[in-house]
Motif scaffolding. Sequence first.
Motif, short mmCIF file in Angstrom:
data_model
loop_
_atom_site.label_atom_id
_atom_site.label_comp_id
_atom_site.label_asym_id
_atom_site.label_seq_id
_atom_site.Cartn_x
_atom_site.Cartn_y
_atom_site.Cartn_z
N GLY A 112 0.80 -1.22 0.00
CA GLY A 112 0.00 0.00 0.00
C GLY A 112 0.83 1.26 0.00
N MET A 113 1.84 1.33 0.88
CA MET A 113 2.65 2.54 0.97
C MET A 113 3.51 2.74 -0.27
SD MET A 113 3.73 2.68 5.02
CE MET A 113 3.97 0.92 5.25
N THR A 114 4.00 1.63 -0.85
CA THR A 114 4.82 1.75 -2.07
C THR A 114 3.98 2.22 -3.24
OG1 THR A 114 6.28 -0.03 -1.33
CG2 THR A 114 6.34 0.52 -3.66
N SER A 115 2.76 1.71 -3.37
CA SER A 115 1.92 2.14 -4.50
C SER A 115 1.57 3.62 -4.40
CB SER A 115 0.63 1.29 -4.55
OG SER A 115 -0.14 1.44 -3.37
N GLN A 116 1.39 4.13 -3.18
CA GLN A 116 1.12 5.56 -3.03
C GLN A 116 2.36 6.39 -3.39
OE1 GLN A 116 -0.71 6.73 0.66
NE2 GLN A 116 -2.12 4.99 0.65
N ALA A 117 3.52 5.94 -2.95
CA ALA A 117 4.76 6.65 -3.32
C ALA A 117 4.98 6.59 -4.83
CB ALA A 117 5.95 6.05 -2.57
N TYR A 118 4.62 5.47 -5.44
CA TYR A 118 4.74 5.33 -6.89
C TYR A 118 3.82 6.32 -7.61
CZ TYR A 118 4.55 3.12 -11.53
OH TYR A 118 4.59 2.88 -12.89
N GLY A 119 2.60 6.47 -7.09
CA GLY A 119 1.68 7.44 -7.69
C GLY A 119 2.18 8.87 -7.57
N LYS A 120 2.90 9.16 -6.50
CA LYS A 120 3.48 10.50 -6.31
C LYS A 120 4.77 10.69 -7.08
CE LYS A 120 1.76 10.81 -1.55
NZ LYS A 120 2.16 10.85 -0.11
N ARG A 121 5.31 9.57 -7.62
CA ARG A 121 6.63 9.56 -8.27
C ARG A 121 7.71 9.98 -7.29
NH1 ARG A 121 5.59 6.33 -11.99
NH2 ARG A 121 7.38 7.00 -13.25
N ASP A 122 7.57 9.57 -6.03
CA ASP A 122 8.52 9.89 -4.98
C ASP A 122 9.54 8.74 -4.91
OD1 ASP A 122 9.92 10.55 -2.73
OD2 ASP A 122 8.17 10.87 -1.45
N PHE A 123 10.53 8.78 -5.77
CA PHE A 123 11.47 7.66 -5.88
C PHE A 123 12.34 7.46 -4.63
CE2 PHE A 123 10.58 8.77 -10.35
CZ PHE A 123 10.06 7.56 -10.74
N GLY A 155 -6.14 -4.30 -6.67
CA GLY A 155 -6.72 -3.18 -5.93
C GLY A 155 -5.69 -2.46 -5.09
N GLU A 156 -4.79 -3.22 -4.45
CA GLU A 156 -3.72 -2.61 -3.65
C GLU A 156 -2.86 -1.70 -4.52
OE1 GLU A 156 -1.31 -5.53 -1.72
OE2 GLU A 156 -3.03 -6.76 -1.12
N ALA A 157 -2.40 -2.25 -5.63
CA ALA A 157 -1.45 -1.52 -6.48
C ALA A 157 -2.09 -0.29 -7.11
CB ALA A 157 -0.90 -2.46 -7.56
N LEU A 158 -3.27 -0.47 -7.70
CA LEU A 158 -3.87 0.62 -8.48
C LEU A 158 -4.52 1.68 -7.60
CD1 LEU A 158 -5.38 -1.56 -11.34
CD2 LEU A 158 -3.38 -0.07 -11.47
N TRP A 207 -12.60 -4.99 -1.24
CA TRP A 207 -12.34 -3.86 -0.36
C TRP A 207 -11.02 -4.03 0.39
CZ3 TRP A 207 -14.15 0.40 -1.60
CH2 TRP A 207 -15.48 0.63 -1.90
N ASP A 208 -10.67 -5.27 0.75
CA ASP A 208 -9.38 -5.48 1.41
C ASP A 208 -8.24 -4.92 0.57
OD1 ASP A 208 -10.28 -6.63 3.72
OD2 ASP A 208 -9.77 -8.69 3.18
N GLY A 209 -8.26 -5.22 -0.73
CA GLY A 209 -7.22 -4.71 -1.62
C GLY A 209 -7.22 -3.19 -1.69
N ILE A 210 -8.40 -2.60 -1.83
CA ILE A 210 -8.50 -1.14 -1.94
C ILE A 210 -8.08 -0.48 -0.63
CG2 ILE A 210 -10.13 0.78 -2.25
CD1 ILE A 210 -11.69 -1.05 -4.17
N PHE A 211 -8.50 -1.03 0.49
CA PHE A 211 -8.13 -0.47 1.79
C PHE A 211 -6.63 -0.55 2.03
CE2 PHE A 211 -11.92 0.17 4.75
CZ PHE A 211 -12.81 0.37 3.71
N ILE A 212 -5.99 -1.65 1.63
CA ILE A 212 -4.54 -1.77 1.79
C ILE A 212 -3.84 -0.72 0.92
CG2 ILE A 212 -2.55 -3.24 1.28
CD1 ILE A 212 -4.30 -5.63 2.10
N GLY A 213 -4.31 -0.56 -0.32
CA GLY A 213 -3.73 0.45 -1.19
C GLY A 213 -3.87 1.85 -0.62
N ALA A 214 -4.98 2.09 0.07
CA ALA A 214 -5.21 3.39 0.69
C ALA A 214 -4.57 3.50 2.06
CB ALA A 214 -6.72 3.63 0.82
N THR A 215 -3.89 2.44 2.51
CA THR A 215 -3.35 2.32 3.87
C THR A 215 -4.40 2.66 4.92
OG1 THR A 215 -2.37 4.55 3.82
CG2 THR A 215 -0.95 2.71 3.16
N ALA A 216 -5.66 2.30 4.63
CA ALA A 216 -6.76 2.52 5.58
C ALA A 216 -6.88 1.28 6.46
CB ALA A 216 -8.06 2.78 4.82
N THR A 217 -5.80 0.97 7.14
CA THR A 217 -5.74 -0.28 7.88
C THR A 217 -6.58 -0.26 9.15
OG1 THR A 217 -3.69 0.55 8.88
CG2 THR A 217 -3.49 -0.92 6.98
N ARG A 218 -6.85 0.93 9.72
CA ARG A 218 -7.70 1.00 10.90
C ARG A 218 -9.12 0.55 10.55
NH1 ARG A 218 -6.93 3.48 15.66
NH2 ARG A 218 -4.83 2.69 15.24
N GLY A 219 -9.59 0.92 9.36
CA GLY A 219 -10.91 0.48 8.91
C GLY A 219 -10.95 -1.02 8.68
#
Length: 435
Positions: A68-79, A288-291, A367-379
């Motif tokens: 989840g955290m890597t896919s978000q950094a990838y979307g930001k292009r934060d290498f 879902g996690e990646a995208l 939803w598990d995949g989408i929540f992991i991608g969003a790092t919404a782990t508390r939910g």
Amino acid sequence: MNPIDRQILQIALPSIVSNITVPLLGLIDVAIVGHLGAPAYIGAIAVGGMLFNIIYWIFGFLRMGTSGMTSQAYGKRDFPEIVRLLIRSVGIGLAVALCLILLQVPIRQAAFLIIHPTEEVREMATLYFHICIWGAPAMLGLYGLSGWYIGMQNSRIPMYIAITQNIVNIIASLSFVYFFNMKVEGVALGTLIAQYAGFFMGLILWMNRYGKLKKHIVWKGVLQKEAMVRFFQVNRDIFLRTLCLVAVTLFFTSAGASQGEIILAVNTLLMQLFTLFSYVMDGFAYAGEALSGRYIGARNREAFTNTARHLFMWGGWMAILFTLVYALGGNAFLGLLTDDRNVITAADTYFYWALAIPVAGIAAFIWDGIFIGATATRGMLASMAVAAVCFFAAFYGFRPALGNHALWLAFLIYLSIRGAMQTLLSRKIIKENFS
């Protein structure tokens, strides 16, 4: 094909292949010792394999949190952050593995207090355990690598690694057992070699495919306080969620066992239908996690919502397909797993519960995949905890009247509530990430 569907399948299909090949490592070991002439060998591999399944299952947060955290950094292009996440995840995995190696004796002793194997099985399972525990650095390091690859929208490399591990395991285990006349220790060494083969292959492929990212390595930021706090917060929630999942799964088996051998066999066989469905749906969850993480990182709300919609479309088609296949060929599949007529006859009584699993479980998987991608782990943790409580409440509430049917009803309620709660919480995720 629609570009969104193409992106989903490019990640989901290799992930499905990886998921299917993972349990082959254990099956290969069982198949080899199953021809050694004594049932104690099978028991030793079964006990040892179960211990490692539980251990690695609990630490699966290393893969999910990293993804989840890597896919978000990838979307930001934060290498720089992309590289830091890999180092952080693999490093923590290796540290956890070192702790497991140091504590291997008390871990094994505690496990045997619960399992109570026979003396012969205990002796061989101990030998298997103390060899395979040295594979913990490879396995937990590979969790970080696999999660990172999925976050980078690349599920092909984890697939290549999984296939390689199985090939190496077959060759090494057969060689040790039949050429060097080793038995349980030969199978254990074959498994150990296969685990390190996968880990080193993951590192080599990283150097080949992503070696250019080395220029972004800044060691100072790897242990940055804020980043480490976030990393452990995300993984803490996933860890606690996994404990709830393990509790439900183990209780399901235990409750079946308490009702006799026939019911235990029936529940075990019917649960294989859920397992097959989960292998496929986990592939779409990985997509879902990646995208979803990628589009959250890029702050692209339209792409995020379109991806979620298409993921549910694929999930719906998979649920329909599996329901039809199970309805038409489920009994034939059970016949491949056992020829015990008493078990097959008893399974007919509960078969309709297994037919309802794909529809009940689709939302939870997606939803598990989408929540992991969003790092919404508390939910994720909240929905799992509520669903687990409802599972136990439903089982004990309906057991006097329904018997084993209450166990299956409780399991379907558990799956449905997970999906329903995550559906409600999804609005909050969208609001928080795209406000």
